[in-house]
Structures are given as structure tokens and as C-alpha cells.
Design a protein around this motif. Structure first.
Motif, PDB file in Angstrom:
ATOM      1  N   ILE A  60     -25.500 -29.834  -4.697  1.00  0.00           N
ATOM      2  CA  ILE A  60     -25.849 -28.412  -4.159  1.00  0.00           C
ATOM      3  C   ILE A  60     -25.409 -28.059  -2.816  1.00  0.00           C
ATOM      4  O   ILE A  60     -24.732 -27.318  -2.392  1.00  0.00           O
ATOM      5  CB  ILE A  60     -27.375 -27.800  -4.700  1.00  0.00           C
ATOM      6  CG1 ILE A  60     -27.128 -27.659  -6.138  1.00  0.00           C
ATOM      7  CG2 ILE A  60     -27.221 -26.592  -3.980  1.00  0.00           C
ATOM      8  CD1 ILE A  60     -28.499 -27.138  -6.761  1.00  0.00           C
ATOM      9  N   GLY A  61     -25.995 -29.176  -1.992  1.00  0.00           N
ATOM     10  CA  GLY A  61     -25.635 -28.925  -0.559  1.00  0.00           C
ATOM     11  C   GLY A  61     -24.298 -29.369  -0.176  1.00  0.00           C
ATOM     12  O   GLY A  61     -23.656 -28.780   0.488  1.00  0.00           O
ATOM     13  N   GLY A  63     -21.853 -28.751  -2.124  1.00  0.00           N
ATOM     14  CA  GLY A  63     -20.962 -27.363  -2.672  1.00  0.00           C
ATOM     15  C   GLY A  63     -21.299 -26.311  -1.542  1.00  0.00           C
ATOM     16  O   GLY A  63     -20.255 -25.584  -1.110  1.00  0.00           O
ATOM     17  N   VAL A  64     -22.475 -26.025  -0.963  1.00  0.00           N
ATOM     18  CA  VAL A  64     -22.698 -25.041  -0.175  1.00  0.00           C
ATOM     19  C   VAL A  64     -21.858 -25.499   1.276  1.00  0.00           C
ATOM     20  O   VAL A  64     -21.256 -24.419   1.706  1.00  0.00           O
ATOM     21  CB  VAL A  64     -24.284 -25.051   0.458  1.00  0.00           C
ATOM     22  CG1 VAL A  64     -24.350 -24.265   1.705  1.00  0.00           C
ATOM     23  CG2 VAL A  64     -25.214 -24.437  -0.805  1.00  0.00           C
ATOM     24  N   ASP A  65     -21.878 -26.715   1.844  1.00  0.00           N
ATOM     25  CA  ASP A  65     -21.171 -27.032   2.771  1.00  0.00           C
ATOM     26  C   ASP A  65     -19.580 -26.799   2.365  1.00  0.00           C
ATOM     27  O   ASP A  65     -18.802 -26.357   3.400  1.00  0.00           O
ATOM     28  CB  ASP A  65     -21.276 -28.573   3.130  1.00  0.00           C
ATOM     29  CG  ASP A  65     -22.609 -28.796   3.806  1.00  0.00           C
ATOM     30  OD1 ASP A  65     -23.005 -27.979   4.522  1.00  0.00           O
ATOM     31  OD2 ASP A  65     -22.758 -29.965   3.994  1.00  0.00           O
ATOM     32  N   ALA A  68     -19.230 -22.674   2.336  1.00  0.00           N
ATOM     33  CA  ALA A  68     -19.683 -21.977   3.207  1.00  0.00           C
ATOM     34  C   ALA A  68     -19.138 -22.456   4.789  1.00  0.00           C
ATOM     35  O   ALA A  68     -19.037 -21.889   5.493  1.00  0.00           O
ATOM     36  CB  ALA A  68     -21.121 -21.868   3.569  1.00  0.00           C
ATOM     37  N   THR A  70     -20.597 -25.174   6.348  1.00  0.00           N
ATOM     38  CA  THR A  70     -21.466 -25.553   7.381  1.00  0.00           C
ATOM     39  C   THR A  70     -21.532 -26.794   6.971  1.00  0.00           C
ATOM     40  O   THR A  70     -22.660 -27.578   6.742  1.00  0.00           O
ATOM     41  CB  THR A  70     -23.049 -24.633   6.833  1.00  0.00           C
ATOM     42  OG1 THR A  70     -23.205 -24.918   5.591  1.00  0.00           O
ATOM     43  CG2 THR A  70     -22.668 -23.203   7.206  1.00  0.00           C
ATOM     44  N   GLY A  74     -25.854 -27.886   5.024  1.00  0.00           N
ATOM     45  CA  GLY A  74     -26.053 -27.811   3.732  1.00  0.00           C
ATOM     46  C   GLY A  74     -26.335 -28.978   2.805  1.00  0.00           C
ATOM     47  O   GLY A  74     -27.257 -29.034   2.099  1.00  0.00           O
ATOM     48  N   GLY A  78     -29.686 -29.712   1.198  1.00  0.00           N
ATOM     49  CA  GLY A  78     -29.946 -29.840   0.036  1.00  0.00           C
ATOM     50  C   GLY A  78     -30.687 -30.788  -0.532  1.00  0.00           C
ATOM     51  O   GLY A  78     -31.250 -31.072  -1.465  1.00  0.00           O
TER      52      GLY A  78
END
Length: 120
Positions: A60-61, A63-65, A68, A70, A74, A78
């Protein structure tokens, strides 16, 4: 002095008693085996909870990175969030196992063995 020969029925009864005594001494305790397998499966479940939470948080981290932009935030967040969730899931599983174990009562005490203390 010779003994009287036993009748066929008496011999069969004696052999059946001997066979049942032998079977009772050599038979495995099936309930202990099942309990051991259940404990092993619960231990594997706790390990899977711990590892799975961290890996899902990592994914998930990532994917956020990726979406997004970041870069490390992330991923670190995560992993930390996944670790916290995995600890909570393992604690919940351990509490459930302990609640199930209470139905069996206190474990039997094992007698102390003095043979180990004596030098051989």
C-alpha cells in the motif's frame, strides 16, 4: 507337576486381554496429536498475520508513493501502519487461542525429574 491344559475359550480370552493391554500401552493419544496440530496451525496463523500485515502495508505504501509521488513517505508510513495492524491481528489471535484454551482447564503438572541433577 503338570498344569491342566486350559480350555480354548480361556486361552482366547487370555490372548484378547493381552492384546488389549498391548494396544492400550502402544496406542497414541489421538487427542494430544490433534491438539498439537491445532497449536501448530495457530502458530502459523500468527506468523502469517505478522508477515502479511507488513507486506500489505509495504504494498500500500508503494502504491501511495507511485501514484502520489511522495517517494519515501508513503513506503515508510505503509510499513509502519502494516506493522501496527499485524501486531494487533496477532494479539487478537492470541487472545482467541487463550480463550479457547480456558475450556480445557489448568494443564497437568509434570513431576520433577531428579535424575538430571545427579552426575552420571
Amino acid at each position: 507337576m503338570s498344569q491342566e491344559p486350559e480350555s480354548r475359550e480361556e486361552a482366547i480370552a487370555r490372548l484378547q486381554r493381552s492384546a488389549s493391554d498391548l494396544e492400550s500401552r502402544t496406542a497414541r493419544d489421538a487427542s494430544a496429536e490433534v491438539a498439537g496440530q491445532a497449536a501448530a496451525s495457530q502458530a502459523w496463523k500468527i506468523i502469517a498475520d505478522l508477515l502479511g500485515g507488513v507486506f500489505v502495508g509495504l504494498a500500500i505504501g508503494f502504491g501511495v508513493d507511485y501514484f502520489a509521488g511522495t517517494s519515501p513517505v508513503g513506503l515508510i508510513g505503509g510499513v509502519l501502519l502494516g506493522f501496527a495492524v499485524s501486531i494487533w491481528m496477532a494479539w487478537r489471535t492470541a487472545q482467541r487461542i487463550m480463550a479457547e484454551a480456558k475450556q480445557y482447564g489448568e494443564p497437568k503438572a509434570v513431576p520433577f525429574d531428579d535424575d538430571e541433577d545427579q552426575g552420571a
